[in-house]
Design an enzyme around this catalytic site. Sequence first.
Site, PDB file in Angstrom:
ATOM      1  N   ARG A  34      71.654  69.183  42.159  1.00  0.00           N
ATOM      2  CA  ARG A  34      72.794  68.212  42.223  1.00  0.00           C
ATOM      3  C   ARG A  34      73.679  68.099  43.337  1.00  0.00           C
ATOM      4  NH1 ARG A  34      76.390  67.390  38.964  1.00  0.00           N
ATOM      5  NH2 ARG A  34      76.329  65.261  39.020  1.00  0.00           N
ATOM      6  N   TYR A  37      73.263  64.795  45.029  1.00  0.00           N
ATOM      7  CA  TYR A  37      74.228  63.358  44.968  1.00  0.00           C
ATOM      8  C   TYR A  37      75.582  63.798  45.344  1.00  0.00           C
ATOM      9  CZ  TYR A  37      71.141  62.684  40.688  1.00  0.00           C
ATOM     10  OH  TYR A  37      70.099  62.604  39.737  1.00  0.00           O
ATOM     11  N   CYS A  89      65.867  77.396  52.538  1.00  0.00           N
ATOM     12  CA  CYS A  89      65.739  77.189  53.937  1.00  0.00           C
ATOM     13  C   CYS A  89      66.114  75.754  54.371  1.00  0.00           C
ATOM     14  CB  CYS A  89      64.541  77.448  54.400  1.00  0.00           C
ATOM     15  SG  CYS A  89      64.026  79.131  54.460  1.00  0.00           S
ATOM     16  N   GLY A 108      75.632  57.548  29.407  1.00  0.00           N
ATOM     17  CA  GLY A 108      76.339  57.354  30.597  1.00  0.00           C
ATOM     18  C   GLY A 108      77.860  57.965  30.752  1.00  0.00           C
ATOM     19  N   GLY A 159      73.299  62.402  27.250  1.00  0.00           N
ATOM     20  CA  GLY A 159      72.728  63.501  27.770  1.00  0.00           C
ATOM     21  C   GLY A 159      73.718  64.385  28.364  1.00  0.00           C
ATOM     22  N   ARG A 160      74.295  64.143  29.442  1.00  0.00           N
ATOM     23  CA  ARG A 160      75.209  64.737  30.413  1.00  0.00           C
ATOM     24  C   ARG A 160      76.525  65.234  29.405  1.00  0.00           C
ATOM     25  NH1 ARG A 160      75.815  64.417  35.564  1.00  0.00           N
ATOM     26  NH2 ARG A 160      74.816  62.237  35.639  1.00  0.00           N
TER      27      ARG A 160
HETATM   28  C1  LIG Z   1      69.632  59.077  31.841  1.00  0.00           C
HETATM   29  C2  LIG Z   1      69.620  58.287  30.461  1.00  0.00           C
HETATM   30  C3  LIG Z   1      70.387  58.653  29.436  1.00  0.00           C
HETATM   31  C4  LIG Z   1      71.520  59.608  29.490  1.00  0.00           C
HETATM   32  O1  LIG Z   1      72.717  59.559  30.491  1.00  0.00           O
HETATM   33  P1  LIG Z   1      73.721  60.621  30.538  1.00  0.00           P
HETATM   34  O2  LIG Z   1      74.553  59.955  31.705  1.00  0.00           O
HETATM   35  O3  LIG Z   1      73.092  61.860  30.783  1.00  0.00           O
HETATM   36  O4  LIG Z   1      74.695  60.507  29.132  1.00  0.00           O
HETATM   37  C5  LIG Z   1      70.452  57.731  28.287  1.00  0.00           C
HETATM   38  N1  LIG Z   1      69.502  56.688  28.378  1.00  0.00           N
HETATM   39  C6  LIG Z   1      68.695  56.482  29.315  1.00  0.00           C
HETATM   40  C7  LIG Z   1      67.700  55.369  29.254  1.00  0.00           C
HETATM   41  C8  LIG Z   1      68.617  57.356  30.466  1.00  0.00           C
HETATM   42  O5  LIG Z   1      67.861  56.960  31.461  1.00  0.00           O
END
Ligand SMILES: *Cc1c(COP(=O)(O)O)cnc(C)c1O
Length: 429
Positions: free
Chosen positions: A319, A323, A350, A237, A281-282
């Site tokens: 994105r 978003y 398009c 997150g 992730g991000r």
């Molecule tokens: C999307 C997700 C993450 C990663 O979130 P980031 O904001 O990209 O760090 C981690 N755990 C779960 C369960 C997710 O769905």
Amino acid sequence: MDAEGRLSVGGCLLSELAHRFGTPLYVLDELSLRSSCRAYREALERHYPGPALALYASKANSSLAITALVASEGLGLDAVSAGELLTAIEGGMPPERIVLHGNNKSSEELALALQHGVTVVVDNWRDVELLTELARGRPGPVPLMLRFTPGIECHTHEYIRTGHLDSKFGFDPDQLEEVLTHLATCRWAQVRGLHAHIGSQIFELEPHRDLAGVLADALQLARRLGHNVTDLNVGGGLGIRYVESDDPPSIDSWVQVVAEAVAAACRERELELPRLLCEPGRSLVAPAGVTLYELGSRKQIPGFSTYLAVDGGMSDNPRPITYQSSYTACLADRPGAAAVETVTLAGKHCESGDVLLRELPLPASKPGDVLVVLATGAYNASMGSNYNRIPRPATVLVGDGRAELVQRRERPDELLRYDVLPERLRSVG
Ligand SMILES: *Cc1c(COP(=O)(O)O)cnc(C)c1O
């Protein structure tokens, strides 16, 4: 930047990469990705008094090369589908460091996880049902984590919020006792961990601090019901800077807040310290990526906008249209030149909404110039599409002046691969 003020990444001039590999092109900086992995690893060592592991949430950008890199940095990995799971395994991630998430896993996906000894995050009763069937006749218990909705609100786009109670992910907190009691009677089940994730692109630290208490309460409950729970997984997150005004905490401060809060919450409840897992992730991959485009057509509407089009758009970066996300962009060879106009950077699809950036100040430019959009390493390639039957871009990995192709560009003819034309429709007209 080189002596002439042209941008380079990983020792490679971006405009040269564009000419060599074509555009649009995803460029991934190996050193940046490795540094983020190390930042998580070292922060967890520094701030958490027990064992810890960061798992890369591979939905952010899933490929063999990225898997191999994060595996070599000692991280684990989250997968959400058979495709992500196979990529992780083929990319060399040890199965004991992989977890399978998902709010509607298929029987095939679960079977694949069991076959490889991957930990399954149980999200709902349907998972319990399917696993009960699949586990029958298998040797050894199935390693599980249990996901629940922590009931924590945070400020981010509603599509990427998951922690509030009205969410499709995980058990309702009121159901935790019932499911844990049930799983305690299942000989095939080994509940090793508890999981909650509150959302994505979050700049606040407070929700993560609150999450520690909620998870520690669940840990106490699970242990009281006889489960030997050793892992507490706080999800991902942490937000990143897309534009100048974004001000996210550093990886180190995020980990510090989470680690100290979990340790304190366990101490207060006199719980033996669990292993701390988190799932970035991000924040791991977004800053490591840029996308290169070639500038093309221009439409100037007197009194209104100037549209400048690139040779990609919503199919390689969905994105902005999904978003309303903002980005930073500049010309690859004149990043510092004074702006002479403000343009709307449009894609080639398009859709009027296919706009990558609004109000972008740009110096004088001409068709063929290479434009760079920054921080596109997460949720671009992985969320991309073939809309308008546009082939997906290539990805090159750069570092030490070396550029290696790690995902090759699709060709238009390959997009016909899965079409089937019934005989009776052939040669009509
Ligand atoms: C999307 C997700 C993450 C990663 O979130 P980031 O904001 O990209 O760090 C981690 N755990 C779960 C369960 C997710 O769905």
